[in-house]
Design a protein around this motif. Structure first.
Motif, PDB file in Angstrom:
ATOM      1  N   LEU A 132      68.320  80.371  24.299  1.00 26.20           N
ATOM      2  CA  LEU A 132      68.303  81.839  24.343  1.00 26.20           C
ATOM      3  C   LEU A 132      66.921  82.421  24.622  1.00 26.20           C
ATOM      4  O   LEU A 132      66.783  83.621  24.807  1.00 26.20           O
ATOM      5  CB  LEU A 132      68.834  82.396  23.016  1.00 26.20           C
ATOM      6  N   ALA A 133      65.906  81.565  24.653  1.00 20.39           N
ATOM      7  CA  ALA A 133      64.523  82.035  24.767  1.00 20.39           C
ATOM      8  C   ALA A 133      64.033  82.026  26.214  1.00 20.39           C
ATOM      9  O   ALA A 133      64.690  81.496  27.120  1.00 20.39           O
ATOM     10  CB  ALA A 133      63.613  81.157  23.907  1.00 20.39           C
ATOM     11  N   TYR A 134      62.843  82.596  26.402  1.00 20.76           N
ATOM     12  CA  TYR A 134      62.149  82.604  27.689  1.00 20.76           C
ATOM     13  C   TYR A 134      60.732  82.065  27.497  1.00 20.76           C
ATOM     14  O   TYR A 134      60.230  81.993  26.383  1.00 20.76           O
ATOM     15  CB  TYR A 134      62.069  84.026  28.256  1.00 20.76           C
ATOM     16  N   GLY A 135      60.098  81.728  28.617  1.00 16.90           N
ATOM     17  CA  GLY A 135      58.712  81.284  28.557  1.00 16.90           C
ATOM     18  C   GLY A 135      58.563  79.995  27.781  1.00 16.90           C
ATOM     19  O   GLY A 135      59.442  79.126  27.797  1.00 16.90           O
ATOM     20  N   GLU A 136      57.431  79.877  27.091  1.00 18.40           N
ATOM     21  CA  GLU A 136      57.111  78.652  26.356  1.00 18.40           C
ATOM     22  C   GLU A 136      58.165  78.321  25.299  1.00 18.40           C
ATOM     23  O   GLU A 136      58.439  77.147  25.029  1.00 18.40           O
ATOM     24  CB  GLU A 136      55.728  78.779  25.710  1.00 18.40           C
ATOM     25  N   ASP A 137      58.785  79.343  24.694  1.00 16.14           N
ATOM     26  CA  ASP A 137      59.796  79.101  23.660  1.00 16.14           C
ATOM     27  C   ASP A 137      61.077  78.485  24.213  1.00 16.14           C
ATOM     28  O   ASP A 137      61.916  78.008  23.444  1.00 16.14           O
ATOM     29  CB  ASP A 137      60.132  80.400  22.927  1.00 16.14           C
ATOM     30  N   SER A 138      61.251  78.503  25.537  1.00 12.88           N
ATOM     31  CA  SER A 138      62.451  77.921  26.133  1.00 12.88           C
ATOM     32  C   SER A 138      62.287  76.427  26.423  1.00 12.88           C
ATOM     33  O   SER A 138      63.246  75.763  26.791  1.00 12.88           O
ATOM     34  CB  SER A 138      62.809  78.655  27.435  1.00 12.88           C
ATOM     35  N   ARG A 139      61.095  75.903  26.240  1.00  9.85           N
ATOM     36  CA  ARG A 139      60.829  74.480  26.504  1.00  9.85           C
ATOM     37  C   ARG A 139      60.899  73.678  25.201  1.00  9.85           C
ATOM     38  O   ARG A 139      60.382  74.108  24.176  1.00  9.85           O
ATOM     39  CB  ARG A 139      59.445  74.299  27.108  1.00  9.85           C
ATOM     40  N   VAL A 140      61.518  72.506  25.300  1.00 16.17           N
ATOM     41  CA  VAL A 140      61.662  71.631  24.140  1.00 16.17           C
ATOM     42  C   VAL A 140      61.240  70.226  24.550  1.00 16.17           C
ATOM     43  O   VAL A 140      61.632  69.742  25.621  1.00 16.17           O
ATOM     44  CB  VAL A 140      63.125  71.608  23.638  1.00 16.17           C
ATOM     45  N   GLY A 141      60.462  69.572  23.705  1.00 14.22           N
ATOM     46  CA  GLY A 141      60.109  68.174  23.937  1.00 14.22           C
ATOM     47  C   GLY A 141      61.209  67.276  23.413  1.00 14.22           C
ATOM     48  O   GLY A 141      61.720  67.478  22.309  1.00 14.22           O
ATOM     49  N   ILE A 142      61.612  66.302  24.233  1.00 16.25           N
ATOM     50  CA  ILE A 142      62.589  65.308  23.775  1.00 16.25           C
ATOM     51  C   ILE A 142      62.060  63.917  24.106  1.00 16.25           C
ATOM     52  O   ILE A 142      61.172  63.750  24.939  1.00 16.25           O
ATOM     53  CB  ILE A 142      63.990  65.486  24.415  1.00 16.25           C
ATOM     54  N   ARG A 143      62.613  62.953  23.427  1.00 17.64           N
ATOM     55  CA  ARG A 143      62.422  61.561  23.809  1.00 17.64           C
ATOM     56  C   ARG A 143      63.759  60.864  23.574  1.00 17.64           C
ATOM     57  O   ARG A 143      64.524  61.249  22.684  1.00 17.64           O
ATOM     58  CB  ARG A 143      61.284  60.896  23.034  1.00 17.64           C
ATOM     59  N   PHE A 144      64.047  59.902  24.418  1.00 14.19           N
ATOM     60  CA  PHE A 144      65.266  59.124  24.231  1.00 14.19           C
ATOM     61  C   PHE A 144      64.954  57.666  24.520  1.00 14.19           C
ATOM     62  O   PHE A 144      64.085  57.351  25.329  1.00 14.19           O
ATOM     63  CB  PHE A 144      66.438  59.663  25.060  1.00 14.19           C
ATOM     64  N   TYR A 145      65.656  56.795  23.803  1.00 13.27           N
ATOM     65  CA  TYR A 145      65.289  55.391  23.813  1.00 13.27           C
ATOM     66  C   TYR A 145      66.429  54.532  23.312  1.00 13.27           C
ATOM     67  O   TYR A 145      67.390  55.025  22.703  1.00 13.27           O
ATOM     68  CB  TYR A 145      64.035  55.165  22.959  1.00 13.27           C
ATOM     69  N   ASP A 146      66.313  53.238  23.563  1.00 17.50           N
ATOM     70  CA  ASP A 146      67.292  52.263  23.101  1.00 17.50           C
ATOM     71  C   ASP A 146      67.123  52.079  21.594  1.00 17.50           C
ATOM     72  O   ASP A 146      66.063  51.664  21.135  1.00 17.50           O
ATOM     73  CB  ASP A 146      67.070  50.938  23.841  1.00 17.50           C
ATOM     74  N   ARG A 147      68.162  52.398  20.840  1.00 19.29           N
ATOM     75  CA  ARG A 147      68.089  52.331  19.376  1.00 19.29           C
ATOM     76  C   ARG A 147      67.918  50.922  18.837  1.00 19.29           C
ATOM     77  O   ARG A 147      67.575  50.717  17.680  1.00 19.29           O
ATOM     78  CB  ARG A 147      69.301  53.000  18.722  1.00 19.29           C
ATOM     79  N   ASN A 148      68.160  49.920  19.700  1.00 23.27           N
ATOM     80  CA  ASN A 148      68.028  48.527  19.275  1.00 23.27           C
ATOM     81  C   ASN A 148      66.637  47.958  19.527  1.00 23.27           C
ATOM     82  O   ASN A 148      66.386  46.798  19.260  1.00 23.27           O
ATOM     83  CB  ASN A 148      69.081  47.664  19.981  1.00 23.27           C
ATOM     84  N   GLY A 149      65.740  48.783  20.083  1.00 27.28           N
ATOM     85  CA  GLY A 149      64.366  48.344  20.291  1.00 27.28           C
ATOM     86  C   GLY A 149      64.088  47.742  21.652  1.00 27.28           C
ATOM     87  O   GLY A 149      62.965  47.298  21.899  1.00 27.28           O
TER      88      GLY A 149
END
Length: 156
Positions: free
Chosen positions: A94-111
């Motif tokens: 629902l946001a604009y500008g910097e508030d609309s950006r989110v950092g994510i990371r995704f990875y193999d849960r088994n390492g």
């Protein structure tokens, strides 16, 4: 090194959302994911010239990436709050500008070594359904900037 013989499962993926800042990250699990898919499509442009003797040549000029995930909404036992991670994604939508950006990371849960991080813009799509269905949301997380390989945070 032994030859791999076991088939990896789709549920091997785990996604965390940065609840802090880029300078001081606070990675927290995005709970209750039921579907997860990511893509990183390159843009190829025709680079063919007379010098290639009729063989077409291409050059990579850009790349984009995206994550699609569906999750069950999780509420507190007294039904007064939702998961803070889910709320971070919803409010960014629902946001604009910097508030609309989110950092994510995704990875193999088994390492296993596959792991990535980047910033995304969020599309939030409640799935609705019958009175017996679970409350689910599909998010489309469109990368803004690079998708960067990282060391898997659960690597032993």
């Amino acid at each position: 090194m032994s030859t791999p013989t076991e088939t990896a499962l789709a549920r091997r993926w785990r996604m965390d959302v940065n609840m802090g800042t880029s300078g001081s990250p606070d990675w927290q699990l995005c709970p209750a994911i039921t579907e997860f898919q990511w893509t990183a499509d390159p843009n190829h442009e025709d680079d063919t010239t007379y010098d290639t003797d009729g063989w077409k040549t291409n050059v990579k000029t850009a790349q984009e990436w995206e994550v699609e995930a569906t999750f069950n909404r999780k509420a507190s036992p007294d039904s007064t709050t939702y998961s803070p991670v889910h709320e971070k994604l919803r409010t960014a939508f629902l946001a604009y500008g910097e508030d609309s950006r989110v950092g994510i990371r995704f990875y193999d849960r088994n390492g296993l070594p596959e792991a990535y991080t980047g910033e995304v813009l969020v599309a939030w799509e409640p799935q609705g359904g019958e009175y017996t269905d679970l409350d689910q949301v599909q998010v489309t997380l469109t990368g803004t900037g690079p998708l960067t390989p990282i060391t898997n945070p659960v690597t032993p």
